[in-house]
Design an enzyme around this catalytic site. Sequence first.
Site, mmCIF file in Angstrom:
data_model
loop_
_atom_site.group_PDB
_atom_site.id
_atom_site.type_symbol
_atom_site.label_atom_id
_atom_site.label_comp_id
_atom_site.label_asym_id
_atom_site.label_seq_id
_atom_site.Cartn_x
_atom_site.Cartn_y
_atom_site.Cartn_z
ATOM 1 N N ALA A 1 96.845 118.024 28.167
ATOM 2 C CA ALA A 1 95.936 117.364 27.679
ATOM 3 C C ALA A 1 96.015 117.539 26.224
ATOM 4 C CB ALA A 1 94.584 117.840 28.091
ATOM 5 N N VAL B 1 97.795 122.333 26.520
ATOM 6 C CA VAL B 1 97.290 121.860 25.538
ATOM 7 C C VAL B 1 98.428 121.321 24.768
ATOM 8 C CG1 VAL B 1 96.200 121.910 23.195
ATOM 9 C CG2 VAL B 1 95.468 123.366 25.240
ATOM 10 N N LYS B 2 98.375 119.854 24.598
ATOM 11 C CA LYS B 2 99.534 119.206 24.098
ATOM 12 C C LYS B 2 99.092 118.931 22.497
ATOM 13 C CE LYS B 2 101.954 115.167 26.248
ATOM 14 N NZ LYS B 2 102.045 113.857 26.780
ATOM 15 N N VAL B 3 100.371 119.381 21.791
ATOM 16 C CA VAL B 3 99.862 119.421 20.333
ATOM 17 C C VAL B 3 101.140 118.400 19.634
ATOM 18 C CG1 VAL B 3 100.123 120.838 18.407
ATOM 19 C CG2 VAL B 3 99.203 121.851 20.506
#
Length: 218
Positions: free
Chosen positions: A56, A82-84
């Site tokens: 996400a 968590v996509k950064v």
Amino acid sequence: MKFFLDTANIDEIRDAAEYGLIDGVTTNPSLVAKEGRDFKDILRDITRIVDGPISAEVVSTEAEGILHEAHELASVHRNIVVKVPMIKEGMKALRQLTKEGIRTNVTLCFNPNQALIAAKLGATYVSPFVGRFDDVSEVGMNLIADLVRIFRNYNFQTQILVASCRSPLHVREAALLGAHVATMPYKVLEQLLKHPLTDIGLDRFLKDWEKAHQPAHA
Ligand code: G3P
């Protein structure tokens, strides 16, 4: 090799999950926007279908905002990754998320040095985009070959998640090179299964079987 489905569409995820072929899901802001639904509701629905890593992506571009969003997203479910984005502020946030034990996927990676930084900062996954290189007449798979070699040199634990896969050829090449994960649209997943000679061969088997088992003509 792990297969992730690259979509935020629940019907596609449900269909693909029935094959038992998908090990996780990746989403991005464009894929989520297409669905016209609340982001967290989409994520909750996905966690009910796929018991695996679900990426996400944050939309903040400052470290503080990225961390705030990351904590929000990670709290939705234990499987959320968590996509950064591969930007300086993203790397500041990544370092902190690694310290906190929150799993991360560094996205929009387009050169080996970006991936090297993500691995040094403890990213769980790094997402090099292959299809977007092909879009500009470059060979995306060359980046994957470099990353596999570099990551093996230093035994990095970060997994290479080949993204922007546009065809079964991308998946095959990624597997030949030894990438850990390929994430692909539902259409590509379906194409992996298909070969015209399989269909022709099955058709012939069934026709021959039928002929041999015709009831004797009275
Ligand atoms: O998650 C990254 C992937 O969705 C990008 O794919 O086809 O938009 O380059 P594409």
